[in-house]
Design a protein around this motif. Sequence first.
Motif, PDB file in Angstrom:
ATOM      1  N   LYS A  32       0.844  -1.208   0.000  1.00  0.00           N
ATOM      2  CA  LYS A  32       0.000   0.000   0.000  1.00  0.00           C
ATOM      3  C   LYS A  32       0.876   1.255   0.000  1.00  0.00           C
ATOM      4  O   LYS A  32       0.641   2.201  -0.748  1.00  0.00           O
ATOM      5  CB  LYS A  32      -0.915  -0.046   1.227  1.00  0.00           C
ATOM      6  CG  LYS A  32      -1.930   1.078   1.364  1.00  0.00           C
ATOM      7  CD  LYS A  32      -2.896   0.786   2.532  1.00  0.00           C
ATOM      8  CE  LYS A  32      -4.051   1.783   2.587  1.00  0.00           C
ATOM      9  NZ  LYS A  32      -3.603   3.140   2.989  1.00  0.00           N
ATOM     10  N   GLU A  36       0.965   4.048  -2.948  1.00  0.00           N
ATOM     11  CA  GLU A  36       0.551   5.424  -2.653  1.00  0.00           C
ATOM     12  C   GLU A  36       1.711   6.416  -2.750  1.00  0.00           C
ATOM     13  O   GLU A  36       1.503   7.597  -2.982  1.00  0.00           O
ATOM     14  CB  GLU A  36      -0.080   5.472  -1.254  1.00  0.00           C
ATOM     15  CG  GLU A  36      -1.418   4.744  -1.199  1.00  0.00           C
ATOM     16  CD  GLU A  36      -1.992   4.617   0.210  1.00  0.00           C
ATOM     17  OE1 GLU A  36      -3.161   4.182   0.322  1.00  0.00           O
ATOM     18  OE2 GLU A  36      -1.284   4.946   1.187  1.00  0.00           O
ATOM     19  N   CYS A  44      -6.421  -0.355  -6.698  1.00  0.00           N
ATOM     20  CA  CYS A  44      -6.359  -1.574  -5.888  1.00  0.00           C
ATOM     21  C   CYS A  44      -7.094  -2.701  -6.608  1.00  0.00           C
ATOM     22  O   CYS A  44      -8.253  -2.537  -6.995  1.00  0.00           O
ATOM     23  CB  CYS A  44      -6.986  -1.325  -4.509  1.00  0.00           C
ATOM     24  SG  CYS A  44      -6.925  -2.770  -3.441  1.00  0.00           S
ATOM     25  N   PHE A  52      -3.198  -6.804   0.055  1.00  0.00           N
ATOM     26  CA  PHE A  52      -3.480  -5.739  -0.901  1.00  0.00           C
ATOM     27  C   PHE A  52      -2.588  -5.837  -2.141  1.00  0.00           C
ATOM     28  O   PHE A  52      -1.381  -6.113  -2.038  1.00  0.00           O
ATOM     29  CB  PHE A  52      -3.277  -4.371  -0.241  1.00  0.00           C
ATOM     30  CG  PHE A  52      -4.134  -4.180   0.988  1.00  0.00           C
ATOM     31  CD1 PHE A  52      -3.554  -3.820   2.202  1.00  0.00           C
ATOM     32  CD2 PHE A  52      -5.511  -4.387   0.950  1.00  0.00           C
ATOM     33  CE1 PHE A  52      -4.336  -3.654   3.336  1.00  0.00           C
ATOM     34  CE2 PHE A  52      -6.294  -4.226   2.081  1.00  0.00           C
ATOM     35  CZ  PHE A  52      -5.703  -3.862   3.281  1.00  0.00           C
ATOM     36  N   TYR A  54      -1.953  -3.584  -6.002  1.00  0.00           N
ATOM     37  CA  TYR A  54      -2.271  -2.357  -6.735  1.00  0.00           C
ATOM     38  C   TYR A  54      -1.584  -2.372  -8.088  1.00  0.00           C
ATOM     39  O   TYR A  54      -0.494  -2.931  -8.235  1.00  0.00           O
ATOM     40  CB  TYR A  54      -1.770  -1.121  -5.970  1.00  0.00           C
ATOM     41  CG  TYR A  54      -2.280  -1.006  -4.549  1.00  0.00           C
ATOM     42  CD1 TYR A  54      -1.636  -1.702  -3.518  1.00  0.00           C
ATOM     43  CD2 TYR A  54      -3.384  -0.237  -4.231  1.00  0.00           C
ATOM     44  CE1 TYR A  54      -2.094  -1.612  -2.207  1.00  0.00           C
ATOM     45  CE2 TYR A  54      -3.850  -0.146  -2.920  1.00  0.00           C
ATOM     46  CZ  TYR A  54      -3.193  -0.845  -1.924  1.00  0.00           C
ATOM     47  OH  TYR A  54      -3.646  -0.770  -0.619  1.00  0.00           O
TER      48      TYR A  54
END
Length: 238
Positions: A32, A36, A44, A52, A54
Amino acid sequence: MNHAPVPTPHNGAKSGEIAKTVLMPGDPLRAKFIAETYLENPVCFNTVRNMFGYTGTYKGKQISVMGGGMGMPSIGIYSYELYHFYDVDNIIRIGSAGGISDNVHVRDVVIGMGASTNSNFASQYELPGTFAPIASYELLEKAVNAARSQNTNVVVGNILSSDIFYDDNKNSSNLWKKMGVLCVEMEAAALYMNAARAGKNALCILTISDHLYTGESLSAEDRQVSFREMMEIALELA
Ligand SMILES: Nc1nc(Cl)c2ncn([C@@H]3O[C@H](CO)[C@@H](O)[C@H]3O)c2n1
């Protein structure tokens, strides 16, 4: 080609939502953070079990980042599905490791040219001997060149992927040390074997957070800085 229905029991992504190259930290919260902090327009694609994942772009190139969990069974599941069901070509594990060799120090970036292991993972292939899990040379060469251009000290060699974090045998690391093993982590060998079996590419880039012999340990702040160096090397492989 896609041999199985996606989403899988472990990955909610639909076909086409994952890039050809995937960075794979053990910790999904680090995935994450990377998404970010470094990716443009991160989307995502997985929240199953909070592992997670992405997809976004870095310097204009598509790249994905997804957690792989701790241990070879965990990264074995996620990397197998990425290679076989999501048409991923390159998986680069980024993570932390404990120093074993006198030639590595905390904050060093280590690249696993090979990944020795005490795992049973290779028994599935029924080989008449000992398989050598190795990195993809093309990814390794690119990573070393990226490290050098970033003036980051990089140590390349054999690493240990262990199934055990709290080892009851206090002599284990000495036995691996005599073979020149640089450091110990818990995932690379399974990733390298999955890549070899799938005819795909893999690399493991590590930062040394502790040293088993010198007792050196990274402060939280130093940990963050050295992780960024490792991430910025890995992102150049997009
Ligand atoms: N055995 C082991 N030992 C030491 Cl000293 C480690 N330092 C970092 N790791 C990595 O971090 C997690 C354990 O903290 C595992 O995913 C492993 O890959 C280590 N794993």
